[in-house]
Scaffold this motif. Structure first.
Motif, PDB file in Angstrom:
ATOM      1  N   GLU A 248       5.713  32.006  42.159  1.00 49.33           N
ATOM      2  CA  GLU A 248       4.599  32.936  42.046  1.00 49.33           C
ATOM      3  C   GLU A 248       4.760  34.174  42.920  1.00 49.33           C
ATOM      4  N   GLY A 249       5.903  34.304  43.572  1.00 45.04           N
ATOM      5  CA  GLY A 249       6.166  35.494  44.358  1.00 45.04           C
ATOM      6  C   GLY A 249       6.805  36.586  43.517  1.00 45.04           C
ATOM      7  N   SER A 250       7.047  37.725  44.126  1.00 43.52           N
ATOM      8  CA  SER A 250       7.561  38.872  43.383  1.00 43.52           C
ATOM      9  C   SER A 250       9.037  38.704  43.029  1.00 43.52           C
ATOM     10  N   PHE A 251       9.365  39.136  41.813  1.00 42.90           N
ATOM     11  CA  PHE A 251      10.739  39.278  41.379  1.00 42.90           C
ATOM     12  C   PHE A 251      11.116  40.751  41.488  1.00 42.90           C
ATOM     13  N   PHE A 252      12.303  41.010  42.045  1.00 47.00           N
ATOM     14  CA  PHE A 252      12.774  42.386  42.196  1.00 47.00           C
ATOM     15  C   PHE A 252      13.845  42.767  41.186  1.00 47.00           C
ATOM     16  N   GLY A 253      14.392  41.776  40.484  1.00 48.78           N
ATOM     17  CA  GLY A 253      15.436  42.102  39.525  1.00 48.78           C
ATOM     18  C   GLY A 253      15.632  41.014  38.504  1.00 48.78           C
ATOM     19  N   VAL A 254      16.213  41.397  37.381  1.00 51.18           N
ATOM     20  CA  VAL A 254      16.555  40.466  36.303  1.00 51.18           C
ATOM     21  C   VAL A 254      17.922  40.868  35.771  1.00 51.18           C
ATOM     22  N   ILE A 255      18.756  39.879  35.510  1.00 49.63           N
ATOM     23  CA  ILE A 255      20.118  40.125  35.054  1.00 49.63           C
ATOM     24  C   ILE A 255      20.536  38.929  34.220  1.00 49.63           C
ATOM     25  N   GLY A 256      21.589  39.080  33.439  1.00 46.80           N
ATOM     26  CA  GLY A 256      22.011  37.931  32.659  1.00 46.80           C
ATOM     27  C   GLY A 256      23.199  38.201  31.779  1.00 46.80           C
ATOM     28  N   LYS A 257      23.535  37.177  30.991  1.00 52.88           N
ATOM     29  CA  LYS A 257      24.600  37.222  30.001  1.00 52.88           C
ATOM     30  C   LYS A 257      24.026  36.688  28.695  1.00 52.88           C
ATOM     31  N   PRO A 258      24.710  36.892  27.583  1.00 55.25           N
ATOM     32  CA  PRO A 258      24.181  36.368  26.318  1.00 55.25           C
ATOM     33  C   PRO A 258      23.821  34.891  26.421  1.00 55.25           C
ATOM     34  N   GLY A 259      22.575  34.575  26.083  1.00 59.51           N
ATOM     35  CA  GLY A 259      22.120  33.194  26.108  1.00 59.51           C
ATOM     36  C   GLY A 259      21.527  32.732  27.409  1.00 59.51           C
ATOM     37  N   GLU A 260      21.570  33.565  28.462  1.00 64.06           N
ATOM     38  CA  GLU A 260      20.991  33.139  29.731  1.00 64.06           C
ATOM     39  C   GLU A 260      20.439  34.324  30.504  1.00 64.06           C
ATOM     40  N   VAL A 261      19.584  34.002  31.479  1.00 62.50           N
ATOM     41  CA  VAL A 261      18.954  35.041  32.286  1.00 62.50           C
ATOM     42  C   VAL A 261      18.763  34.514  33.704  1.00 62.50           C
ATOM     43  N   LEU A 262      18.871  35.422  34.674  1.00 66.36           N
ATOM     44  CA  LEU A 262      18.688  35.083  36.084  1.00 66.36           C
ATOM     45  C   LEU A 262      17.739  36.107  36.692  1.00 66.36           C
ATOM     46  N   VAL A 263      16.705  35.605  37.396  1.00 62.67           N
ATOM     47  CA  VAL A 263      15.762  36.497  38.074  1.00 62.67           C
ATOM     48  C   VAL A 263      15.802  36.193  39.566  1.00 62.67           C
ATOM     49  N   TYR A 264      15.595  37.239  40.386  1.00 60.21           N
ATOM     50  CA  TYR A 264      15.709  37.071  41.833  1.00 60.21           C
ATOM     51  C   TYR A 264      14.645  37.900  42.519  1.00 60.21           C
ATOM     52  N   GLY A 265      14.265  37.442  43.749  1.00 59.74           N
ATOM     53  CA  GLY A 265      13.209  38.172  44.430  1.00 59.74           C
ATOM     54  C   GLY A 265      12.996  37.769  45.867  1.00 59.74           C
ATOM     55  N   ARG A 267      12.148  36.215  49.504  1.00 56.42           N
ATOM     56  CA  ARG A 267      12.475  35.046  50.326  1.00 56.42           C
ATOM     57  C   ARG A 267      13.595  34.188  49.729  1.00 56.42           C
ATOM     58  N   GLY A 268      14.585  34.822  49.134  1.00 55.01           N
ATOM     59  CA  GLY A 268      15.750  34.101  48.647  1.00 55.01           C
ATOM     60  C   GLY A 268      15.528  33.293  47.387  1.00 55.01           C
ATOM     61  N   ASN A 269      14.503  33.593  46.628  1.00 58.24           N
ATOM     62  CA  ASN A 269      14.233  32.842  45.405  1.00 58.24           C
ATOM     63  C   ASN A 269      15.055  33.384  44.237  1.00 58.24           C
ATOM     64  N   VAL A 270      15.802  32.471  43.597  1.00 62.51           N
ATOM     65  CA  VAL A 270      16.612  32.798  42.426  1.00 62.51           C
ATOM     66  C   VAL A 270      16.377  31.714  41.384  1.00 62.51           C
ATOM     67  N   LEU A 271      16.052  32.121  40.161  1.00 63.40           N
ATOM     68  CA  LEU A 271      15.826  31.194  39.057  1.00 63.40           C
ATOM     69  C   LEU A 271      16.795  31.523  37.936  1.00 63.40           C
ATOM     70  N   HIS A 272      17.305  30.485  37.285  1.00 62.30           N
ATOM     71  CA  HIS A 272      18.339  30.635  36.260  1.00 62.30           C
ATOM     72  C   HIS A 272      17.903  29.861  35.011  1.00 62.30           C
ATOM     73  N   SER A 273      17.989  30.519  33.859  1.00 66.65           N
ATOM     74  CA  SER A 273      17.620  29.864  32.603  1.00 66.65           C
ATOM     75  C   SER A 273      18.748  30.024  31.598  1.00 66.65           C
ATOM     76  N   ARG A 274      19.037  28.958  30.874  1.00 68.08           N
ATOM     77  CA  ARG A 274      20.045  29.012  29.821  1.00 68.08           C
ATOM     78  C   ARG A 274      19.434  28.802  28.433  1.00 68.08           C
ATOM     79  N   ASP A 275      18.094  28.935  28.344  1.00 67.15           N
ATOM     80  CA  ASP A 275      17.446  28.786  27.037  1.00 67.15           C
ATOM     81  C   ASP A 275      16.436  29.908  26.782  1.00 67.15           C
ATOM     82  N   GLY A 276      16.790  31.093  27.223  1.00 64.78           N
ATOM     83  CA  GLY A 276      15.934  32.240  26.944  1.00 64.78           C
ATOM     84  C   GLY A 276      14.693  32.329  27.795  1.00 64.78           C
ATOM     85  N   GLY A 277      14.660  31.644  28.937  1.00 64.15           N
ATOM     86  CA  GLY A 277      13.538  31.756  29.850  1.00 64.15           C
ATOM     87  C   GLY A 277      12.446  30.725  29.660  1.00 64.15           C
ATOM     88  N   TYR A 278      12.741  29.660  28.928  1.00 60.43           N
ATOM     89  CA  TYR A 278      11.702  28.649  28.685  1.00 60.43           C
ATOM     90  C   TYR A 278      11.768  27.499  29.689  1.00 60.43           C
TER      91      TYR A 278
END
Length: 357
Positions: A248-265, A267-278
């Motif tokens: 629930e904190g702020s994300f400062f960036g979003v990046i990815g490759k075909p089929g996946e996405v990574l968001v970061y923000g 206090r060192g929080n990084v989330l990675h999805s390989r199904d379109g963000g679901y």
């Protein structure tokens, strides 16, 4: 009662102060009308983003500074820029055409790979643009409360003046693009920036949260923002729809490759999805420092950079991010890989180059 000499002195001081104020007012030029000043210190001043225009590197930063390099970051030259507003982001969908955005609602365009720039829009126009767009819709649908609310938001932009910054920009090609910023400020163009359409009604953001970043990953387009905001373009609904994230904190960036996405923000929080963000996988680290930049390198690896200058590598075999050793660290605001493989980092201390590890 003051003496004659003291009264004369007070009158003279008041007159001098008034004359100085009048002179300052007469010499004042809005940063939106003041071209960026050429400076030998621009390379060491604060830079906030960097992009590639073909093999050329282009970086933007404070006071309207735009620098470009044709030798993988070894030497830099300053571009001609028509404003002195701080510039926050730059993006080139092709080798020639690029856009930069920043404070005071500035949108700039270059058609010569960043050598020269022209202003397409600024904050003095945005309020009227938003007000006119949603007032027209409100008049056509008087029973639709959404248009009335958005028209009122446009009026506030007019009343408050040119102070709302754009924080990021992305273009699919030379025609279709978006600029995003504070308080759900989002505009879209389909004609290369000749005209812009407010897109607040097409973005699920009823709280008016800041939109910090926009990026495409393959054929998917995402917006990341504060309070865990993450939106994905739905081509069927023709709007940016909400995705749930476990942070629930702020994300400062979003990046990815075909089929996946990574968001970061924060206090060192990084989330990675390989199904379109679901569904999401947290990529933990041993640092509590916010991430400020990221890139996908030539090998397809995610490299993330913190506000303190740490570099971390995301490896498919390891869920935890790996901290890479560095001889020196400096704050990082933007990162890109040059054509020769060098990592070009920009931040509060200007530009630096690192070999890819």
């Amino acid at each position: 009662m003051c003496s004659f000499n003291k009264c004369v002195l007070l009158v003279l001081c008041a007159t001098l102060t008034l004359q100085q104020a009048v002179a300052q007012a007469a010499s004042y030029v809005d940063v939106l009308d003041l071209p960026a000043k050429a400076s030998a210190l621009a390379l060491r001043s604060s830079l906030l983003d960097v992009a590639r225009a073909g093999e050329r590197l282009v970086s933007v930063g404070q006071r309207g500074h735009i620098l470009y390099s044709d030798d993988a970051g070894k030497t830099w030259q300053q571009a001609a820029v028509p404003v002195s507003s701080d510039l926050n982001a730059v993006y080139f969908p092709t080798a020639k055409h690029g856009w930069a955005v920043g404070n005071d609602g500035v949108i700039l365009h270059s058609s010569d790979a960043g050598l020269t720039w022209s202003k397409q829009l600024d904050g003095r126009q945005i309020g009227e643009l938003v007000l006119k767009h949603y007032s027209t819709l409100a008049a056509a649908e008087p029973g639709n409360e959404q248009w009335t609310i958005l028209a009122a938001a446009g009026q506030r932009l007019v009343d408050e003046g040119a102070d709302k910054p754009f924080l990021d920009v992305w273009f699919a090609d030379e025609q279709l693009g978006y600029a995003v910023g504070v308080f759900n400020l989002i505009l879209r163009t389909t004609d290369g920036g000749q005209s812009w359409t407010p897109f607040q009604d097409r973005t699920d953001n009823p709280q008016g949260l800041h939109l910090n970043a926009i990026a495409a990953t393959g054929d998917a387009l995402y917006i990341a923002g504060e309070q865990g905001l993450l939106r994905k373009w739905d081509a069927i609904l023709e709007r940016f729809t909400a995705l749930e994230t476990p942070y629930e904190g702020s994300f400062f960036g979003v990046i990815g490759k075909p089929g996946e996405v990574l968001v970061y923000g924060l206090r060192g929080n990084v989330l990675h999805s390989r199904d379109g963000g679901y569904t999401w996988l947290a990529r933990p680290i041993d640092l509590q420092i916010s991430f400020s930049a990221a890139l996908v390198d030539a090998q397809g690896h995610y490299r993330l950079f913190t506000q303190a200058g740490h570099q971390l590598l995301a490896e498919d075999s390891q869920p935890r991010l790996r901290l890479l050793p560095q001889a020196q660290q400096a704050p990082v605001a933007g990162a890109i890989q040059a054509a020769n493989g060098a990592l070009i980092l920009v931040g509060a201390r200007g530009v630096r180059s690192l070999p890819a590890q």
